[in-house]
Design a protein around this motif. Structure first.
Motif, mmCIF file in Angstrom:
data_model
loop_
_atom_site.group_PDB
_atom_site.id
_atom_site.type_symbol
_atom_site.label_atom_id
_atom_site.label_comp_id
_atom_site.label_asym_id
_atom_site.label_seq_id
_atom_site.Cartn_x
_atom_site.Cartn_y
_atom_site.Cartn_z
ATOM 1 N N PHE A 1 0.857 -1.179 0.000
ATOM 2 C CA PHE A 1 0.000 0.000 0.000
ATOM 3 C C PHE A 1 0.892 1.227 0.000
ATOM 4 O O PHE A 1 2.085 1.149 0.301
ATOM 5 N N ILE A 2 0.311 2.341 -0.363
ATOM 6 C CA ILE A 2 1.006 3.625 -0.274
ATOM 7 C C ILE A 2 0.343 4.520 0.757
ATOM 8 O O ILE A 2 0.958 4.947 1.720
ATOM 9 N N ASP A 3 -0.946 4.818 0.558
ATOM 10 C CA ASP A 3 -1.620 5.708 1.511
ATOM 11 C C ASP A 3 -2.975 5.182 1.982
ATOM 12 O O ASP A 3 -3.635 5.820 2.784
ATOM 13 N N GLY A 4 -3.398 4.033 1.484
ATOM 14 C CA GLY A 4 -4.662 3.468 1.941
ATOM 15 C C GLY A 4 -5.896 4.222 1.503
ATOM 16 O O GLY A 4 -6.998 3.936 1.976
ATOM 17 N N SER A 5 -5.740 5.178 0.572
ATOM 18 C CA SER A 5 -6.904 5.927 0.104
ATOM 19 C C SER A 5 -6.906 6.134 -1.403
ATOM 20 O O SER A 5 -7.971 6.149 -2.018
ATOM 21 N N SER A 6 -5.746 6.298 -2.015
ATOM 22 C CA SER A 6 -5.687 6.505 -3.467
ATOM 23 C C SER A 6 -4.793 5.465 -4.128
ATOM 24 O O SER A 6 -4.158 5.733 -5.145
ATOM 25 N N ASP A 7 -4.738 4.270 -3.538
ATOM 26 C CA ASP A 7 -3.882 3.207 -4.058
ATOM 27 C C ASP A 7 -4.721 1.974 -4.384
ATOM 28 O O ASP A 7 -5.812 1.772 -3.846
ATOM 29 N N ALA A 8 -4.219 1.142 -5.275
ATOM 30 C CA ALA A 8 -4.933 -0.070 -5.674
ATOM 31 C C ALA A 8 -3.938 -1.139 -6.092
ATOM 32 O O ALA A 8 -2.910 -0.828 -6.709
ATOM 33 N N ILE A 9 -4.240 -2.378 -5.751
ATOM 34 C CA ILE A 9 -3.485 -3.496 -6.293
ATOM 35 C C ILE A 9 -4.307 -4.132 -7.411
ATOM 36 O O ILE A 9 -5.534 -4.070 -7.413
ATOM 37 N N VAL A 10 -3.614 -4.720 -8.369
ATOM 38 C CA VAL A 10 -4.280 -5.362 -9.497
ATOM 39 C C VAL A 10 -4.322 -6.869 -9.245
ATOM 40 O O VAL A 10 -3.301 -7.497 -8.947
ATOM 41 N N ASN A 11 -5.522 -7.406 -9.353
ATOM 42 C CA ASN A 11 -5.748 -8.834 -9.146
ATOM 43 C C ASN A 11 -5.808 -9.543 -10.496
ATOM 44 O O ASN A 11 -6.664 -9.227 -11.318
ATOM 45 N N PRO A 12 -4.931 -10.523 -10.754
ATOM 46 C CA PRO A 12 -5.005 -11.298 -11.987
ATOM 47 C C PRO A 12 -6.129 -12.327 -11.884
ATOM 48 O O PRO A 12 -5.913 -13.496 -11.550
ATOM 49 N N ALA A 13 -7.333 -11.886 -12.159
ATOM 50 C CA ALA A 13 -8.539 -12.676 -11.906
ATOM 51 C C ALA A 13 -8.857 -13.599 -13.077
ATOM 52 O O ALA A 13 -8.207 -13.567 -14.123
ATOM 53 N N ASN A 14 -9.874 -14.419 -12.883
ATOM 54 C CA ASN A 14 -10.476 -15.137 -14.000
ATOM 55 C C ASN A 14 -11.775 -14.425 -14.373
ATOM 56 O O ASN A 14 -12.198 -13.483 -13.703
ATOM 57 N N GLU A 15 -12.405 -14.864 -15.456
ATOM 58 C CA GLU A 15 -13.555 -14.126 -15.968
ATOM 59 C C GLU A 15 -14.758 -14.145 -15.023
ATOM 60 O O GLU A 15 -15.605 -13.252 -15.087
#
Length: 261
Positions: A98-112
């Motif tokens: 995380f960076i600031d817990g408000s304007s950050d996001a991780i990308v999930n390599p999901a399935n459909e």
């Protein structure tokens, strides 16, 4: 002076190298209510320690101190994408980033289906808690069993994750996609588009499609880094948080090739 609980002290030392810190700085990390303030303070220290790299087109930080969620025994490779955007590559656990817990996001390599799976997808769902699966259920299907087609992206809250949001994207299965490079590029590009639309300033990617989907590392790194370079506008920092030494090494080498001034 507030006391420092053993659990907080243990968590802090597991996340960061203690050799470069002093007791006064440790006190900044004692309150669980001050996660965002803590992150800002830590980022300030990192930026000051790496200030000699400013203006370099491609430079590797030699400090032990890596970004949140990173491997403290690995340096962070830092590259300029544009005058206002940076790319940072590190080895680590993306569920802790995380960076600031408000304007950050991780990308999930999901399935459909977007309902969890193996690898990083399963790890992200476990770390976020059951609320993430519930939120994914609420994403409308575009056709039966498909909430996020290959190459597209959707966003949900991060729930119990330290990052504020999860951007779900579906990469191609390398041997089954007739144009895997285009599909992989779309996954990165659409993830960044969704981030901008949601006012996300800091995005962390895994190596999309490089697990059971079988995408060769060097090809995947080339597609991912070049797409981010071309579509990073309005994003302050793009991170790769990679789970293994071999992927980390390939990504850094490819970034040095593609982002050289």
């Amino acid at each position: 002076m507030p006391s420092i609980s053993p659990s907080i002290t243990s968590a802090f030392f597991n996340s960061f190298s203690h050799r470069s810190l002093n007791p006064r700085f440790l006190i900044r990390y004692t309150s669980p209510e001050s996660r965002i303030g803590t992150s800002v303070a830590f980022r300030t220290v990192v930026k000051r320690s790496l200030s000699f790299l400013q203006g370099s087109g491609a430079a590797r930080a030699l400090s032990n101190m890596s970004a949140n969620g990173g491997d403290t025994e690995k340096s962070v490779a830092i590259f300029n994408l544009s005058p206002t955007s940076a790319l940072k590559i590190q080895k680590g656990d993306i569920t802790r980033w995380f960076i600031d817990g408000s304007s950050d996001a991780i990308v999930n390599p999901a399935n459909e289906r977007m309902l969890g799976g193996g690898g990083a997808d399963g790890a992200i769902h476990r770390a976020a808690g059951p609320e993430l699966r519930t939120a994914c259920y609420d994403v409308p299907e575009v056709r039966p069993g498909v909430r996020c087609p290959t190459g597209e992206a959707r966003i949900t809250p991060g729930f119990k994750l330290p990052a504020s949001h999860v951007i779900h994207t579906v990469g191609p299965v390398y041997d089954e996609d007739s144009n895997a490079a285009a599909s992989l590029s779309n996954a990165y590009r659409n993830s960044l588009r969704v981030a901008r639309e949601s006012n996300i300033q800091y995005v962390a990617f895994p190596a999309i499609s490089c697990g059971v989907y079988g995408y060769p590392f060097e090809e995947a790194a080339s597609v991912g880094i070049s797409t981010i370079r071309d579509h990073c506008n309005d994003i302050n920092e793009v991170h790769f948080v990679l789970f293994s030494d071999d992927i980390y090494s390939v990504w850094v080498k490819k970034a040095e090739e593609l982002l050289r001034n």
